[in-house]
Design an enzyme around this catalytic site. Structure first.
Site, PDB file in Angstrom:
ATOM      1  N   TRP A 130      25.377  29.353  55.622  1.00  0.00           N
ATOM      2  CA  TRP A 130      24.128  30.111  55.539  1.00  0.00           C
ATOM      3  C   TRP A 130      23.454  29.999  54.176  1.00  0.00           C
ATOM      4  O   TRP A 130      22.331  30.445  54.013  1.00  0.00           O
ATOM      5  CB  TRP A 130      24.436  31.596  55.797  1.00  0.00           C
ATOM      6  CG  TRP A 130      25.684  32.014  55.058  1.00  0.00           C
ATOM      7  CD1 TRP A 130      26.947  32.058  55.580  1.00  0.00           C
ATOM      8  CD2 TRP A 130      25.806  32.335  53.677  1.00  0.00           C
ATOM      9  NE1 TRP A 130      27.850  32.392  54.594  1.00  0.00           N
ATOM     10  CE2 TRP A 130      27.170  32.564  53.408  1.00  0.00           C
ATOM     11  CE3 TRP A 130      24.904  32.457  52.616  1.00  0.00           C
ATOM     12  CZ2 TRP A 130      27.657  32.910  52.153  1.00  0.00           C
ATOM     13  CZ3 TRP A 130      25.384  32.793  51.361  1.00  0.00           C
ATOM     14  CH2 TRP A 130      26.745  33.019  51.150  1.00  0.00           C
ATOM     15  N   ASN A 131      24.139  29.433  53.175  1.00  0.00           N
ATOM     16  CA  ASN A 131      23.580  29.602  51.814  1.00  0.00           C
ATOM     17  C   ASN A 131      22.333  28.750  51.555  1.00  0.00           C
ATOM     18  O   ASN A 131      21.438  29.185  50.839  1.00  0.00           O
ATOM     19  CB  ASN A 131      24.655  29.409  50.731  1.00  0.00           C
ATOM     20  CG  ASN A 131      25.356  28.083  50.779  1.00  0.00           C
ATOM     21  OD1 ASN A 131      25.298  27.377  51.782  1.00  0.00           O
ATOM     22  ND2 ASN A 131      26.036  27.742  49.704  1.00  0.00           N
ATOM     23  N   LYS A 154      26.296  23.519  64.763  1.00  0.00           N
ATOM     24  CA  LYS A 154      26.814  24.890  64.856  1.00  0.00           C
ATOM     25  C   LYS A 154      26.524  25.509  63.493  1.00  0.00           C
ATOM     26  O   LYS A 154      27.211  25.228  62.511  1.00  0.00           O
ATOM     27  CB  LYS A 154      28.321  24.894  65.169  1.00  0.00           C
ATOM     28  CG  LYS A 154      28.895  26.297  65.334  1.00  0.00           C
ATOM     29  CD  LYS A 154      29.441  26.825  64.024  1.00  0.00           C
ATOM     30  CE  LYS A 154      29.952  28.241  64.092  1.00  0.00           C
ATOM     31  NZ  LYS A 154      28.881  29.256  63.980  1.00  0.00           N
ATOM     32  N   HIS A 155      25.473  26.311  63.442  1.00  0.00           N
ATOM     33  CA  HIS A 155      25.091  26.894  62.160  1.00  0.00           C
ATOM     34  C   HIS A 155      25.847  28.221  61.968  1.00  0.00           C
ATOM     35  O   HIS A 155      26.448  28.752  62.899  1.00  0.00           O
ATOM     36  CB  HIS A 155      23.572  27.125  62.146  1.00  0.00           C
ATOM     37  CG  HIS A 155      22.956  26.891  60.788  1.00  0.00           C
ATOM     38  ND1 HIS A 155      23.615  27.210  59.618  1.00  0.00           N
ATOM     39  CD2 HIS A 155      21.752  26.383  60.410  1.00  0.00           C
ATOM     40  CE1 HIS A 155      22.837  26.899  58.586  1.00  0.00           C
ATOM     41  NE2 HIS A 155      21.703  26.384  59.038  1.00  0.00           N
ATOM     42  N   ALA A 156      25.793  28.754  60.754  1.00  0.00           N
ATOM     43  CA  ALA A 156      26.442  30.040  60.481  1.00  0.00           C
ATOM     44  C   ALA A 156      25.803  31.128  61.350  1.00  0.00           C
ATOM     45  O   ALA A 156      24.590  31.087  61.613  1.00  0.00           O
ATOM     46  CB  ALA A 156      26.300  30.388  59.003  1.00  0.00           C
ATOM     47  N   SER A 157      26.617  32.086  61.758  1.00  0.00           N
ATOM     48  CA  SER A 157      26.158  33.090  62.723  1.00  0.00           C
ATOM     49  C   SER A 157      25.060  34.003  62.185  1.00  0.00           C
ATOM     50  O   SER A 157      24.383  34.665  62.972  1.00  0.00           O
ATOM     51  CB  SER A 157      27.349  33.929  63.195  1.00  0.00           C
ATOM     52  OG  SER A 157      28.215  33.114  63.942  1.00  0.00           O
ATOM     53  N   GLY A 206      31.273  24.628  53.814  1.00  0.00           N
ATOM     54  CA  GLY A 206      31.665  26.035  53.881  1.00  0.00           C
ATOM     55  C   GLY A 206      32.935  26.289  53.102  1.00  0.00           C
ATOM     56  O   GLY A 206      33.223  25.598  52.114  1.00  0.00           O
ATOM     57  N   GLU A 228      32.571  19.475  52.794  1.00  0.00           N
ATOM     58  CA  GLU A 228      31.967  19.871  51.518  1.00  0.00           C
ATOM     59  C   GLU A 228      32.294  21.349  51.364  1.00  0.00           C
ATOM     60  O   GLU A 228      31.702  22.188  52.038  1.00  0.00           O
ATOM     61  CB  GLU A 228      30.463  19.590  51.572  1.00  0.00           C
ATOM     62  CG  GLU A 228      29.853  19.424  50.212  1.00  0.00           C
ATOM     63  CD  GLU A 228      29.411  20.740  49.644  1.00  0.00           C
ATOM     64  OE1 GLU A 228      30.234  21.383  48.950  1.00  0.00           O
ATOM     65  OE2 GLU A 228      28.272  21.125  49.882  1.00  0.00           O
ATOM     66  N   CYS A 262      27.676  26.254  46.148  1.00  0.00           N
ATOM     67  CA  CYS A 262      28.951  25.589  45.850  1.00  0.00           C
ATOM     68  C   CYS A 262      28.890  24.919  44.480  1.00  0.00           C
ATOM     69  O   CYS A 262      29.879  24.879  43.768  1.00  0.00           O
ATOM     70  CB  CYS A 262      29.299  24.589  46.945  1.00  0.00           C
ATOM     71  SG  CYS A 262      27.945  23.508  47.372  1.00  0.00           S
ATOM     72  N   GLU A 361      36.975  30.777  43.794  1.00  0.00           N
ATOM     73  CA  GLU A 361      35.525  30.600  43.695  1.00  0.00           C
ATOM     74  C   GLU A 361      34.867  31.989  43.706  1.00  0.00           C
ATOM     75  O   GLU A 361      35.170  32.809  44.576  1.00  0.00           O
ATOM     76  CB  GLU A 361      35.036  29.788  44.908  1.00  0.00           C
ATOM     77  CG  GLU A 361      33.535  29.607  44.942  1.00  0.00           C
ATOM     78  CD  GLU A 361      33.063  28.711  46.091  1.00  0.00           C
ATOM     79  OE1 GLU A 361      33.661  28.740  47.169  1.00  0.00           O
ATOM     80  OE2 GLU A 361      32.074  27.988  45.867  1.00  0.00           O
TER      81      GLU A 361
HETATM   82  P1  NDP Z   1      32.566  30.025  56.250  1.00  0.00           P
HETATM   83  O1  NDP Z   1      33.202  28.823  55.712  1.00  0.00           O
HETATM   84  O2  NDP Z   1      33.406  30.945  57.063  1.00  0.00           O
HETATM   85  O3  NDP Z   1      31.320  29.589  57.166  1.00  0.00           O
HETATM   86  C1  NDP Z   1      30.705  28.323  57.095  1.00  0.00           C
HETATM   87  C2  NDP Z   1      30.522  27.760  58.511  1.00  0.00           C
HETATM   88  O4  NDP Z   1      31.799  27.501  59.090  1.00  0.00           O
HETATM   89  C3  NDP Z   1      29.836  28.729  59.468  1.00  0.00           C
HETATM   90  O5  NDP Z   1      29.052  28.014  60.371  1.00  0.00           O
HETATM   91  C4  NDP Z   1      31.007  29.387  60.172  1.00  0.00           C
HETATM   92  O6  NDP Z   1      30.656  29.949  61.406  1.00  0.00           O
HETATM   93  C5  NDP Z   1      31.935  28.208  60.321  1.00  0.00           C
HETATM   94  N1  NDP Z   1      33.348  28.545  60.481  1.00  0.00           N
HETATM   95  C6  NDP Z   1      34.029  29.579  59.936  1.00  0.00           C
HETATM   96  N2  NDP Z   1      35.323  29.525  60.303  1.00  0.00           N
HETATM   97  C7  NDP Z   1      35.465  28.441  61.084  1.00  0.00           C
HETATM   98  C8  NDP Z   1      36.567  27.866  61.783  1.00  0.00           C
HETATM   99  N3  NDP Z   1      37.782  28.391  61.735  1.00  0.00           N
HETATM  100  N4  NDP Z   1      36.353  26.748  62.516  1.00  0.00           N
HETATM  101  C9  NDP Z   1      35.139  26.191  62.579  1.00  0.00           C
HETATM  102  N5  NDP Z   1      34.046  26.703  61.958  1.00  0.00           N
HETATM  103  C10 NDP Z   1      34.212  27.807  61.213  1.00  0.00           C
HETATM  104  O7  NDP Z   1      31.868  30.788  55.077  1.00  0.00           O
HETATM  105  P2  NDP Z   1      31.625  32.359  54.891  1.00  0.00           P
HETATM  106  O8  NDP Z   1      30.258  32.623  55.317  1.00  0.00           O
HETATM  107  O9  NDP Z   1      32.662  33.193  55.543  1.00  0.00           O
HETATM  108  O10 NDP Z   1      31.786  32.478  53.313  1.00  0.00           O
HETATM  109  C11 NDP Z   1      33.087  32.663  52.767  1.00  0.00           C
HETATM  110  C12 NDP Z   1      33.252  31.892  51.489  1.00  0.00           C
HETATM  111  O11 NDP Z   1      33.112  30.497  51.771  1.00  0.00           O
HETATM  112  C13 NDP Z   1      32.229  32.144  50.416  1.00  0.00           C
HETATM  113  O12 NDP Z   1      32.526  33.277  49.684  1.00  0.00           O
HETATM  114  C14 NDP Z   1      32.312  30.874  49.627  1.00  0.00           C
HETATM  115  O13 NDP Z   1      33.391  30.945  48.746  1.00  0.00           O
HETATM  116  C15 NDP Z   1      32.580  29.820  50.655  1.00  0.00           C
HETATM  117  N6  NDP Z   1      31.361  29.131  51.075  1.00  0.00           N
HETATM  118  C16 NDP Z   1      31.059  27.961  50.475  1.00  0.00           C
HETATM  119  C17 NDP Z   1      29.906  27.295  50.795  1.00  0.00           C
HETATM  120  C18 NDP Z   1      29.549  26.030  50.159  1.00  0.00           C
HETATM  121  O14 NDP Z   1      28.367  25.723  50.023  1.00  0.00           O
HETATM  122  N7  NDP Z   1      30.513  25.219  49.783  1.00  0.00           N
HETATM  123  C19 NDP Z   1      28.951  27.827  51.769  1.00  0.00           C
HETATM  124  C20 NDP Z   1      29.380  29.076  52.370  1.00  0.00           C
HETATM  125  C21 NDP Z   1      30.533  29.664  52.025  1.00  0.00           C
HETATM  126  P3  NDP Z   1      30.412  31.546  61.550  1.00  0.00           P
HETATM  127  O15 NDP Z   1      29.253  31.896  60.677  1.00  0.00           O
HETATM  128  O16 NDP Z   1      30.130  31.718  63.001  1.00  0.00           O
HETATM  129  O17 NDP Z   1      31.688  32.208  61.101  1.00  0.00           O
END
Ligand code: NDP
Length: 456
Positions: A130-131, A154-157, A206, A228, A262, A361
């Site tokens: 989502w960021n 599949k975008h963030a919820s 993520g 990434e 990130c 992080e």
């Molecule tokens: P997530 O990694 O949980 O979410 C990123 C994406 O992955 C979303 O689309 C999410 O879907 C999906 N996802 C989550 N769990 C799974 C899984 N087990 N299998 C497949 N897809 C999955 O990030 P969060 O929003 O929970 O953020 C948590 C932390 O992640 C942050 O504090 C940060 O440290 C890190 N982060 C890093 C990013 C970057 O740019 N590198 C970006 C975002 C987060 P859904 O939304 O439906 O859960």
């Protein structure tokens, strides 16, 4: 996690969505496969025309899409509009250069004619965060579509409307139905989709946990992934640096996207002789930042995207403080705002060895300030994390610059500048920051069959 737009500035639920049923997911995969079978034979010129049309739509509607992102995840509106412009850039970049990146590469061998030929793989699944709701998707979609692949997103919820808007833009731009589809689904549906034979590879941006989960599901099916993940990027400032420029870039680098990037600089590693001046200037500049409504053009720092992000960030800060860290500014969630998602610009220093600042992080506006005696100590501290995404280092001395370039463990090193992504340069990490590359020539070659051809 519910699929919904919840304004992080107010906590108001704006719109909720039902996740797709199994039957609807199956239909979309079927459509993607059918589309791929003809889409793969479209010409580069045709794909480039569609992608350029997408760039035009992005530019023409940048305020609308910018507002949508700000509404869904809280980034300051000016940054959101700039993000839409950057998406138009990546579309135009690949529209212009994909043919050159994917042209046959002749190689002299014992054959009469031998070369490398690049062919699309099929359906690629993108799991996105989502960021940067538009940028993360377009930097995947532009090269994927130019190489003849089709995409499922599949975008963030918490950013469903951004996800739907992106599909709409690409469809309006002329890409055939099914070339790029958004799936409104929870993360529990990702593994079964990867297991589908027609889905050939996946990319995820993520958290480490999400990356590991996707990679293991793909690994079971022997499918390629690009990951990434997070970073705890160092920002090294040595004696000879231009201090004013270093401090103001440090503030921008840490506050980017309300601190939720990130490649935001997270650990500021400063040489002893200038550490006090650096801390003083950084604290003054943090104090001057305007925290507030992200829709307001003057706001520098908006709310964090979700209450969970704030809770996790605050727990990290409190753990450091409990172990002896000193707070120079900030350090507690802000109570005076309508939602609980606001965290103030914060600086922690005197960080005791072993506290979360060394190995986690911090995804929010919190700067971790370290003091080191010399270049050796700076490099050692910079490398002593599980991550390896980007690194920024500031020096005017050539020998120091060369050592930093060679010795920093990161996917990118920026000397006297802010770490940023650029369509022309590869982007990605090492260590627990992930693997594979996006952007540049390297990015478009991640999801193609690099076919060796040998003709007698
Ligand atoms: P997530 O990694 O949980 O979410 C990123 C994406 O992955 C979303 O689309 C999410 O879907 C999906 N996802 C989550 N769990 C799974 C899984 N087990 N299998 C497949 N897809 C999955 O990030 P969060 O929003 O929970 O953020 C948590 C932390 O992640 C942050 O504090 C940060 O440290 C890190 N982060 C890093 C990013 C970057 O740019 N590198 C970006 C975002 C987060 P859904 O939304 O439906 O859960």
């Amino acid at each position: 996690m519910a699929i919904a737009t919840i304004n992080p500035a107010t906590g108001e639920i704006i719109k909720e969505f039902e996740p797709l049923t199994e039957a609807a997911i199956a239909q979309k995969i079927e459509l993607a496969q059918r589309t791929f079978e003809s889409y793969r034979y479209t010409s580069m010129e045709q794909r480039a025309a569609w992608l350029t049309a997408a760039a035009d739509l992005l530019d023409a509607n940048k305020e609308t899409y910018g507002k949508l992102m700000t509404l869904e995840m809280g980034k300051p509106i000016a940054a959101a509009i700039a993000e839409v412009e950057k998406c138009a850039w990546v579309c135009r970049f690949y529209a212009e250069h994909a043919a050159e990146f994917l042209q046959d590469t002749l190689i002299e061998t014992d054959a009469s004619h031998s070369f490398v030929h690049y062919q699309p793989l099929g359906i690629i699944l993108a799991v996105m965060p989502w960021n940067f709701p538009f940028w993360q998707v377009f930097r995947f979609a532009a090269p994927a579509l130019m190489s003849g692949n089709v995409g499922l997103l599949k975008h963030a919820s918490n950013v469903p409307q951004s996800a739907l808007a992106i599909e709409e833009i690409l469809t309006k731009a002329g890409f055939p139905e099914g070339a790029f589809q958004t799936l409104l689904i929870g993360s529990d549906r990702v593994a079964p989709i990867i297991a589908d034979d027609r889905v050939k590879a996946a990319t995820l941006t993520g958290s480490e946990a999400a990356g590991a989960s996707l990679a293991s599901a793909a690994g079971k099916q022997l499918k390629k992934t690009v990951l990434e993940l997070g970073g705890s990027d160092p920002f090294i400032v040595l004696d000879s640096a231009d201090l004013e420029a270093a401090v103001s870039t440090a503030v921008t680098a840490r506050m980017l996207n309300n601190g939720q990037s990130c490649i935001a600089a997270k650990r500021f590693i400063v040489q002893e002789s200038i550490a006090a001046a650096f801390a003083e200037k950084m604290t003054a500049q943090f104090a001057a930042l305007k925290v507030g409504d992200p829709m307001h053009p003057d706001t520098n720092v908006g709310p964090l995207a979700t209450p969970t992000i704030l809770k996790d960030l605050d727990a990290q800060v409190q753990a450091c403080v409990a172990q002896g860290a000193r707070v120079l500014i900030g350090g507690q969630p802000l109570a005076e705002f309508p939602s609980a998602n606001y965290y103030p610009p914060t600086i922690l220093t005197d960080l005791p060895l072993g506290c979360p600042a060394y190995h986690e992080e911090f995804f929010g506006p919190v700067a971790l300030l370290f003091q080191v005696p010399d270049l050796n100590a700076a490099i050692e501290l910079a490398n002593s994390t599980p991550f390896g995404l980007g690194a920024s280092a500031w020096t005017q001395i050539d020998q120091e610059r060369d050592r930093l370039i060679h010795e920093l463990e990161a996917g990118a090193v920026f000397i006297n500048g802010l770490v940023k992504s650029d369509p022309r340069m590869p982007f990605g990490g090492i260590k627990r920051s992930g693997y594979g590359r996006e952007l540049g020539a390297e990015g478009i070659r991640e999801f193609v069959n690099i076919k060796t051809v040998w003709v007698k």
